[in-house]
Scaffold this motif. Sequence first.
Motif, PDB file in Angstrom:
ATOM      1  N   ARG A  66       0.843  -1.196   0.000  1.00 28.00           N
ATOM      2  CA  ARG A  66       0.000   0.000   0.000  1.00 28.00           C
ATOM      3  C   ARG A  66       0.875   1.241   0.000  1.00 28.00           C
ATOM      4  NH1 ARG A  66      -2.148  -2.919   3.846  1.00 28.00           N
ATOM      5  NH2 ARG A  66      -1.396  -1.547   5.499  1.00 28.00           N
ATOM      6  N   CYS A  67       0.484   2.190  -0.817  1.00 23.62           N
ATOM      7  CA  CYS A  67       1.201   3.458  -0.885  1.00 23.62           C
ATOM      8  C   CYS A  67       0.181   4.580  -0.732  1.00 23.62           C
ATOM      9  CB  CYS A  67       1.932   3.603  -2.217  1.00 23.62           C
ATOM     10  SG  CYS A  67       3.095   2.265  -2.578  1.00 23.62           S
ATOM     11  N   ALA A  68       0.496   5.568   0.106  1.00 28.38           N
ATOM     12  CA  ALA A  68      -0.459   6.637   0.381  1.00 28.38           C
ATOM     13  C   ALA A  68       0.225   7.993   0.359  1.00 28.38           C
ATOM     14  CB  ALA A  68      -1.126   6.414   1.739  1.00 28.38           C
ATOM     15  N   PHE A  69      -0.510   8.983  -0.127  1.00 27.97           N
ATOM     16  CA  PHE A  69      -0.055  10.360  -0.042  1.00 27.97           C
ATOM     17  C   PHE A  69      -0.300  10.872   1.370  1.00 27.97           C
ATOM     18  CE2 PHE A  69      -1.445  14.877  -0.198  1.00 27.97           C
ATOM     19  CZ  PHE A  69      -0.209  15.445  -0.489  1.00 27.97           C
ATOM     20  N   LEU A  70       0.680  11.555   1.932  1.00 30.27           N
ATOM     21  CA  LEU A  70       0.544  12.141   3.269  1.00 30.27           C
ATOM     22  C   LEU A  70       1.364  13.422   3.295  1.00 30.27           C
ATOM     23  CD1 LEU A  70      -0.838  11.473   5.990  1.00 30.27           C
ATOM     24  CD2 LEU A  70       1.342  10.525   6.743  1.00 30.27           C
ATOM     25  N   PRO A  71       0.715  14.587   3.297  1.00 31.45           N
ATOM     26  CA  PRO A  71       1.455  15.852   3.213  1.00 31.45           C
ATOM     27  C   PRO A  71       2.247  16.164   4.476  1.00 31.45           C
ATOM     28  CG  PRO A  71      -0.889  16.257   3.504  1.00 31.45           C
ATOM     29  CD  PRO A  71      -0.739  14.786   3.311  1.00 31.45           C
ATOM     30  N   ASN A  72       3.142  17.121   4.352  1.00 28.65           N
ATOM     31  CA  ASN A  72       3.924  17.583   5.493  1.00 28.65           C
ATOM     32  C   ASN A  72       3.023  18.280   6.509  1.00 28.65           C
ATOM     33  OD1 ASN A  72       6.754  16.901   4.847  1.00 28.65           O
ATOM     34  ND2 ASN A  72       6.416  18.221   3.071  1.00 28.65           N
ATOM     35  N   VAL A  73       3.488  18.316   7.759  1.00 31.91           N
ATOM     36  CA  VAL A  73       2.689  18.848   8.865  1.00 31.91           C
ATOM     37  C   VAL A  73       3.318  20.125   9.400  1.00 31.91           C
ATOM     38  CG1 VAL A  73       2.078  16.479   9.460  1.00 31.91           C
ATOM     39  CG2 VAL A  73       3.908  17.619  10.722  1.00 31.91           C
ATOM     40  N   CYS A  74       2.539  20.828  10.250  1.00 26.68           N
ATOM     41  CA  CYS A  74       3.077  22.001  10.938  1.00 26.68           C
ATOM     42  C   CYS A  74       2.861  21.864  12.439  1.00 26.68           C
ATOM     43  CB  CYS A  74       2.436  23.288  10.417  1.00 26.68           C
ATOM     44  SG  CYS A  74       0.702  23.518  10.864  1.00 26.68           S
TER      45      CYS A  74
END
Length: 344
Positions: free
Chosen positions: A153-161
């Motif tokens: 499984r591959c998922a997009f996960l953006p950077n956090v603040c």
Amino acid sequence: MKRILIIADFKDESERSIRLQSRMWIKGLLRAGHDVQRFSYRNVLTQFNPFSGKYFRRFMPKFVKRRTDELLVCQIKTYYPDIVYIFGMKYLEPETIRVIRQAAPGVIVVGRDEDPFPDKNRERLAIAAKCDMVVNTSGGSFLETYKKAGVPRCAFLPNVCDPDIQYRYAPDPKWQADIIFTGKPIHQRLGQVGDRYHLIETIAQRPGCRVYGAFGVPRVEGLDYFRALSNARVALSINITNDIPLYHSDRLINSLSCGPLVLARRVPETELLYQDKKHLCYFDTYEEFIELADWYVQHESERQKIADAGMEQAHREYNCVVMARHFIDLVEKHTCSAPWNRVI
């Protein structure tokens, strides 16, 4: 509640450590109700490796890697993690994943990558293929590269603040600027020259503008990095490549969360993250950036309105606690509720 072991290069010896994504993820997971144990892989390697600098990896004795993996196994055997989150696979080998699974049968192993062009790093793909899941800060072909390498499984996960330390700081003449950019004009590994280089070069030469980390100007680190961003009217966010869906470096979230108006190079599907003229302004060409930047520097109320909305959106939707919950959903449910949700 999950027990999560994070393996990362925390750069404990560096002034950069305070603004690393890995640090924010630990805070987010803890506040979301989970327990976290950290293992700073490169720092442990350094303790045993007689070589440093450019020779660090080239001449690393085999016993150094073996000893580091042994210490990692000791952590795993005494911590009993539910999830092993490999936050950057740069210094690991496929053998590391094997010993992790041997030490904790049934543990979920998640790898993370944020570098562009993963197809150019076969060693990292080999490590990823041993994981149960890989989360990536981009979609499209970069995400598909990991899927083709054999990752289930591959998922997009953006950077956090982290709104605790990323916000609009008090005005300070030392850091004030009309336009700011932080980072290198050319990617060290890829060496590409184009709009990114010429934009940064132009900003560096303009009065009242600041570039840090390029053209002989040192980087700014620690909380001063956030102070510099928050004291700028306009911040430039542009990637080394801008044709990959959803892909932005952490420069985007760092800038948005500190309060300047962000002008970001448009990438496919990017409005699933932030909306144009509402949270930031997108541009497509060098000329469009210059035109937008000059206009907003001269029109403060319009600039302030979008900058405020962008900071609020970053703090609300991409803070480390909200993103930690999305991460756990992706691991457990193989999906999440965010509009940018992308799992293959």
